[in-house]
Design an enzyme around this catalytic site. Structure first.
Site, PDB file in Angstrom:
ATOM      1  N   GLU A  53       0.826  -1.209   0.000  1.00 18.92           N
ATOM      2  CA  GLU A  53       0.000   0.000   0.000  1.00 18.92           C
ATOM      3  C   GLU A  53       0.862   1.262   0.000  1.00 18.92           C
ATOM      4  O   GLU A  53       0.581   2.214  -0.728  1.00 18.92           O
ATOM      5  CB  GLU A  53      -0.951   0.008   1.200  1.00 18.92           C
ATOM      6  CG  GLU A  53      -1.999  -1.086   1.168  1.00 18.92           C
ATOM      7  CD  GLU A  53      -2.984  -0.964   0.020  1.00 18.92           C
ATOM      8  OE1 GLU A  53      -3.179   0.151  -0.517  1.00 18.92           O
ATOM      9  OE2 GLU A  53      -3.575  -1.992  -0.357  1.00 18.92           O
ATOM     10  N   ASN A  57       1.053   3.882  -3.074  1.00 21.99           N
ATOM     11  CA  ASN A  57       0.739   5.297  -2.859  1.00 21.99           C
ATOM     12  C   ASN A  57       1.832   6.194  -3.425  1.00 21.99           C
ATOM     13  O   ASN A  57       1.540   7.213  -4.049  1.00 21.99           O
ATOM     14  CB  ASN A  57       0.550   5.598  -1.369  1.00 21.99           C
ATOM     15  CG  ASN A  57      -0.856   5.321  -0.895  1.00 21.99           C
ATOM     16  OD1 ASN A  57      -1.719   4.877  -1.643  1.00 21.99           O
ATOM     17  ND2 ASN A  57      -1.089   5.581   0.381  1.00 21.99           N
ATOM     18  N   ARG A 118      -9.412   4.084  -7.599  1.00 20.02           N
ATOM     19  CA  ARG A 118      -8.700   3.764  -6.362  1.00 20.02           C
ATOM     20  C   ARG A 118      -9.719   3.644  -5.238  1.00 20.02           C
ATOM     21  O   ARG A 118     -10.684   4.394  -5.187  1.00 20.02           O
ATOM     22  CB  ARG A 118      -7.665   4.843  -6.021  1.00 20.02           C
ATOM     23  CG  ARG A 118      -6.699   5.219  -7.137  1.00 20.02           C
ATOM     24  CD  ARG A 118      -5.926   4.082  -7.725  1.00 20.02           C
ATOM     25  NE  ARG A 118      -5.134   3.370  -6.747  1.00 20.02           N
ATOM     26  CZ  ARG A 118      -4.484   2.252  -7.015  1.00 20.02           C
ATOM     27  NH1 ARG A 118      -4.520   1.725  -8.215  1.00 20.02           N
ATOM     28  NH2 ARG A 118      -3.787   1.648  -6.087  1.00 20.02           N
TER      29      ARG A 118
END
Length: 156
Positions: A53, A57, A118
């Protein structure tokens, strides 16, 4: 008597291009690095998910999901991991656009890229799988996510 022996800090640092295919590399690198801690499969899975994650990002939000390899060479993600005793600390840093409102960005379901479909759950997953997550960001200079997890605490 506590059988835990605290070791000196062990650390690694990896710098890689901000390409989506490098997210898997980052996950595996951290998983391999933490094997000295004799983690459970669940602990490895938790850390790998959080790293995934954070790296995603950096690539998608920090650099806008660069598509061209020529451009990606300019955009790097820095991964730093350290182990001290039973704790692992992971830092993922980009030199991208930064985050305007960190508190808003960390709200579940919030995304700055809705056109990319997203989910807005990246920070929520990091917080769910790690003991501590800190986000530092400066607009136009980049973002650093620092995550920590102590292994074995559920089994003591």
């Amino acid at each position: 008597m506590n059988n835990l022996i605290l070791k000196e800090t062990n650390e690694i640092e990896i710098l890689f291009d901000a390409l989506s295919e490098n997210e898997g590399f980052a996950r595996v690198a951290v998983a391999a690095f933490m094997t000295e801690m004799n983690p459970t499969l669940e602990e490895v899975s938790d850390v790998k998910t959080a790293v995934s994650e954070a790296v995603t990002n950096a690539i998608i939000h920090g650099y806008g999901g660069v598509k061209e390899r020529e451009e990606s060479g300019k955009n790097k993600v820095r991964l730093h991991c350290s182990i001290a005793g039973r704790s692992i600390r992971i830092s993922v840093e980009d030199k991208g656009v930064g985050i305007e409102d960190i508190h808003k960005a960390m709200e579940p379901l919030y995304t700055s890229k809705p056109e990319l479909e997203r989910s807005g759950m990246g920070f929520a997953f990091m917080e769910a799988f790690m003991d501590d997550v800190q986000v530092y960001s400066v607009l136009g200079e980049g973002t650093r996510i620092v995550m920590e997890k102590t292994l074995g605490k559920d089994y003591e």
